[in-house]
Design a protein around this motif. Structure first.
Motif, PDB file in Angstrom:
ATOM      1  N   TYR A 190       0.828  -1.223   0.000  1.00  0.00           N
ATOM      2  CA  TYR A 190       0.000   0.000   0.000  1.00  0.00           C
ATOM      3  C   TYR A 190       0.851   1.257   0.000  1.00  0.00           C
ATOM      4  N   SER A 203       8.200  11.593  -1.443  1.00  0.00           N
ATOM      5  CA  SER A 203       7.219  12.521  -2.031  1.00  0.00           C
ATOM      6  C   SER A 203       7.258  13.850  -1.277  1.00  0.00           C
ATOM      7  N   VAL A 211      15.092   9.839  -1.158  1.00  0.00           N
ATOM      8  CA  VAL A 211      13.997  10.338  -1.993  1.00  0.00           C
ATOM      9  C   VAL A 211      12.660  10.077  -1.296  1.00  0.00           C
ATOM     10  N   LEU A 270      10.504  -0.141  -4.769  1.00  0.00           N
ATOM     11  CA  LEU A 270       9.682  -0.884  -3.796  1.00  0.00           C
ATOM     12  C   LEU A 270       8.751  -1.849  -4.543  1.00  0.00           C
ATOM     13  N   HIS A 321       9.557   4.575  -5.043  1.00  0.00           N
ATOM     14  CA  HIS A 321       8.315   3.815  -5.205  1.00  0.00           C
ATOM     15  C   HIS A 321       8.544   2.653  -6.179  1.00  0.00           C
ATOM     16  N   GLY A 325       7.649  -0.514   2.894  1.00  0.00           N
ATOM     17  CA  GLY A 325       9.026  -0.060   3.121  1.00  0.00           C
ATOM     18  C   GLY A 325       9.386  -0.079   4.602  1.00  0.00           C
ATOM     19  N   ARG A 339       7.712  17.402  -3.016  1.00  0.00           N
ATOM     20  CA  ARG A 339       6.713  18.475  -2.871  1.00  0.00           C
ATOM     21  C   ARG A 339       7.363  19.741  -2.333  1.00  0.00           C
ATOM     22  N   TRP A 384       8.144   1.676   7.946  1.00  0.00           N
ATOM     23  CA  TRP A 384       6.973   1.200   8.700  1.00  0.00           C
ATOM     24  C   TRP A 384       7.284   0.025   9.622  1.00  0.00           C
ATOM     25  N   ARG A 417      10.567  -4.894  -6.047  1.00  0.00           N
ATOM     26  CA  ARG A 417      10.942  -5.914  -5.059  1.00  0.00           C
ATOM     27  C   ARG A 417       9.696  -6.610  -4.498  1.00  0.00           C
ATOM     28  N   THR A 435       0.695   5.950  -0.960  1.00  0.00           N
ATOM     29  CA  THR A 435       0.017   7.107  -1.565  1.00  0.00           C
ATOM     30  C   THR A 435       0.478   7.286  -3.017  1.00  0.00           C
ATOM     31  N   ARG A 470      13.892   0.811   2.635  1.00  0.00           N
ATOM     32  CA  ARG A 470      13.453   2.019   1.946  1.00  0.00           C
ATOM     33  C   ARG A 470      14.635   2.588   1.158  1.00  0.00           C
TER      34      ARG A 470
HETATM   35  N1  CTP Z   1       9.124   3.949  -0.268  1.00  0.00           N
HETATM   36  C1  CTP Z   1      10.426   3.444  -0.395  1.00  0.00           C
HETATM   37  N2  CTP Z   1      11.466   4.313  -0.571  1.00  0.00           N
HETATM   38  C2  CTP Z   1      11.261   5.644  -0.619  1.00  0.00           C
HETATM   39  C3  CTP Z   1       9.958   6.174  -0.507  1.00  0.00           C
HETATM   40  C4  CTP Z   1       8.898   5.289  -0.323  1.00  0.00           C
HETATM   41  O1  CTP Z   1      10.629   2.248  -0.351  1.00  0.00           O
HETATM   42  N3  CTP Z   1      12.292   6.438  -0.760  1.00  0.00           N
HETATM   43  C5  CTP Z   1       8.008   3.035  -0.060  1.00  0.00           C
HETATM   44  C6  CTP Z   1       7.268   3.249   1.232  1.00  0.00           C
HETATM   45  O2  CTP Z   1       7.922   2.656   2.316  1.00  0.00           O
HETATM   46  C7  CTP Z   1       5.933   2.629   0.934  1.00  0.00           C
HETATM   47  C8  CTP Z   1       5.748   2.907  -0.569  1.00  0.00           C
HETATM   48  O3  CTP Z   1       7.054   3.246  -1.062  1.00  0.00           O
HETATM   49  O4  CTP Z   1       6.007   1.236   1.115  1.00  0.00           O
HETATM   50  C9  CTP Z   1       4.772   4.032  -0.818  1.00  0.00           C
HETATM   51  O5  CTP Z   1       5.202   5.133  -0.037  1.00  0.00           O
HETATM   52  P1  CTP Z   1       4.549   6.555   0.051  1.00  0.00           P
HETATM   53  O6  CTP Z   1       4.179   6.835   1.453  1.00  0.00           O
HETATM   54  O7  CTP Z   1       3.532   6.722  -0.991  1.00  0.00           O
HETATM   55  O8  CTP Z   1       5.832   7.430  -0.373  1.00  0.00           O
HETATM   56  P2  CTP Z   1       6.735   8.496   0.359  1.00  0.00           P
HETATM   57  O9  CTP Z   1       7.704   9.032  -0.646  1.00  0.00           O
HETATM   58  O10 CTP Z   1       7.316   7.902   1.611  1.00  0.00           O
HETATM   59  O11 CTP Z   1       5.657   9.609   0.694  1.00  0.00           O
HETATM   60  P3  CTP Z   1       5.596  10.741   1.814  1.00  0.00           P
HETATM   61  O12 CTP Z   1       6.884  11.502   1.716  1.00  0.00           O
HETATM   62  O13 CTP Z   1       4.403  11.552   1.449  1.00  0.00           O
HETATM   63  O14 CTP Z   1       5.441  10.023   3.125  1.00  0.00           O
END
Ligand code: CTP
Length: 442
Positions: A7, A120, A118, A20, A17, A93, A124, A96, A23, A9, A114
């Motif tokens: 799961y 989101s 990098v 992830l 992403h 990732g 942003r 969590w 894998r 966003t 993770r």
């Molecule tokens: N993820 C990852 N490596 C990153 C960013 C995200 O492995 N650098 C993984 C997260 O652990 C999650 C999935 O991608 O399993 C979706 O993460 P999401 O929360 O949508 O992305 P983020 O970039 O972490 O968003 P935000 O900064 O808004 O929390």
């Protein structure tokens, strides 16, 4: 066949992403990706996701890594999904780690490393980094500055106030300016919460300098000036946005949509009450304090103009003035007559009444209990009580973070107007009527 689910966003899909998802896919034979709905993200405090649900789903689909995409809409859905889809492995990732151990009762749980460097949130922030200048004299400025911290991609760089006692809450890293021009020059966007008599000059100057403006409604006290400001914003490619925070609460927005879809039949009456009490004011203070009609009027008028439109047949205003002081009403009542409906608002700063909103229709009514301007709950009531329905949506920061996020999205992506220009202008028209003395005094 080994089924895997994950799961996220997936806002502004990035390399982290994709790695992830690759894998996750490699862990089994079939990958289901759960993409969070906008509401679910808001309810868990992610308020400024930039892309819509459809855009995020499309981005995940375009990776070609998901065999199936589902929408995550509620707390606890992961358990439901795991059972419904016969999932063998749940994965997310490593940010969590531990959080989803409770799912081990249902399937295998795998935390994948993770990708460093990098996210989101970071994208942003880099993309938007909107530098705000705040103008105003009350603690609304502090609330705004504090809430900006929850909306990434914004920074409060400076503020201007006439109030020497304004607290520094939220403003610790901002510079206090004593020149409006200097503040405008150092920022990308202004939040204008000065007295409405100052709005025209300040907003006009900011727009002339090609700065975006979020203003506390009313825009001005004169209709012609307000029209001029909208034209100027258009010409200079600037966003001019009404900051009535109630409009940005999820419950209020849903309530308006529900009323518009005919759930309560034709709308025949609207009653909105907004009041507060305040300490005795000296004549001098009255010059700087927002009177009842300007402080509460825009909020109370909002559901009237949103639901019944701006073309009324008759309008009648009655006010109680403070010691005959013509600039300060302690209470104002406005009645509108439309071709097929009526509306009444009561606003007061010095008179107290039950602050509820009731929208009456031919098939039922909507009831929003006091204080309705901080809406998190409403009821749709019918003649038969067993058909009543209740709706609750979490209200974050009185609607302020939603308002800032919406403004930022308008500036950086595409222009969204929760409160249209027509409604903003009609609010100003009513303000002008009052300020030019077109009311009955009691
Ligand atoms: N993820 C990852 N490596 C990153 C960013 C995200 O492995 N650098 C993984 C997260 O652990 C999650 C999935 O991608 O399993 C979706 O993460 P999401 O929360 O949508 O992305 P983020 O970039 O972490 O968003 P935000 O900064 O808004 O929390």
């Amino acid at each position: 066949m080994k089924k895997v689910i994950t799961y996220g966003t997936y806002d502004l899909l990035h390399f982290g992403h994709i790695r992830l998802l690759e894998r996750a896919r490699a862990l089994g034979d079939y990958l289901i990706v759960g993409v969070t709905s906008d509401d679910f993200d808001i309810s868990r405090g992610k308020i400024n996701v930039q892309q819509s649900l459809m855009e995020r789903i499309e981005a995940v689909r375009a990776t070609g890594l998901a065999d199936e995409i589902v929408i995550e809409q509620y707390e606890g859905q992961k358990i439901d999904d795991i059972q419904k889809y016969g999932i063998d492995i749940f994965t997310v990732g490593s940010d969590w780690v531990g959080v989803f151990d409770y799912l081990k009762e249902y399937c295998q749980v795998v935390y994948l490393d993770r990708t460093q460097g990098v996210s989101s949130t970071e994208i942003r922030s880099k993309e938007n980094a909107l530098r705000f200048g705040l103008v105003g004299d009350t603690d609304v400025i502090n609330k705004f500055a504090l809430e900006c911290r929850n909306v990434n991609g914004t920074a409060v760089v400076g503020y201007l106030t006439l109030n020497p006692e304004l607290s520094k809450d939220g403003l610790e890293n901002a510079t206090a300016y004593d020149s409006f021009e200097a503040l405008v020059s150092d920022t990308d966007a202004l939040y204008i919460r000065s007295h409405p008599t100052k709005h025209y000059d300040q907003i006009k100057y900011a727009l002339q300098q090609h700065k975006h403006v979020l203003y506390e409604s009313p825009l001005t006290l004169c209709h012609a000036q307000a029209e001029e400001l909208f034209r100027l914003a258009d010409q200079n490619g600037c966003i001019l946005y009404a900051g009535i925070k109630t409009a940005y609460s999820t419950a209020y927005a849903r309530m308006i949509l529900m009323a518009k879809t005919g759930k309560i039949g034709d709308i025949v009456s609207i009653d909105a009450v907004c009041t507060s009490l305040q300490d005795d004011l000296t004549k001098k203070e009255m010059q700087h304090t927002w009177n009842s009609i300007t402080a509460w009027g825009p909020t109370a008028m909002l559901p009237v103009y949103q639901l019944l439109g701006t073309e009324c047949q008759e309008k009648h205003i009655v006010s109680r003035l403070l010691d005959g002081h013509h600039r300060f009403d302690t209470f104002t009542k406005i009645d509108w007559t439309y071709p097929h409906a009526v509306a009444t608002i009561k606003v007061g700063k010095g008179v107290k009444a039950e602050g509820q909103l009731i929208i009456g229709g031919t098939k039922g009514y909507i009831y929003v209990p006091a204080p309705w301007w901080k809406t998190d709950y409403f009821e749709v009531r019918a003649e038969n009580q067993s058909q009543n329905k209740r709706f609750f949506y979490q209200l974050e920061g009185e609607g302020i973070p939603g308002m800032i996020a919406s403004f930022v999205k308008s500036v950086t992506r595409n222009k969204l107007a929760y409160i249209g220009e027509k409604i903003s202008l009609e609010i100003v028209r009513t303000m002008e009527e009052w300020h030019s003395g077109r009311f009955t005094s009691i």
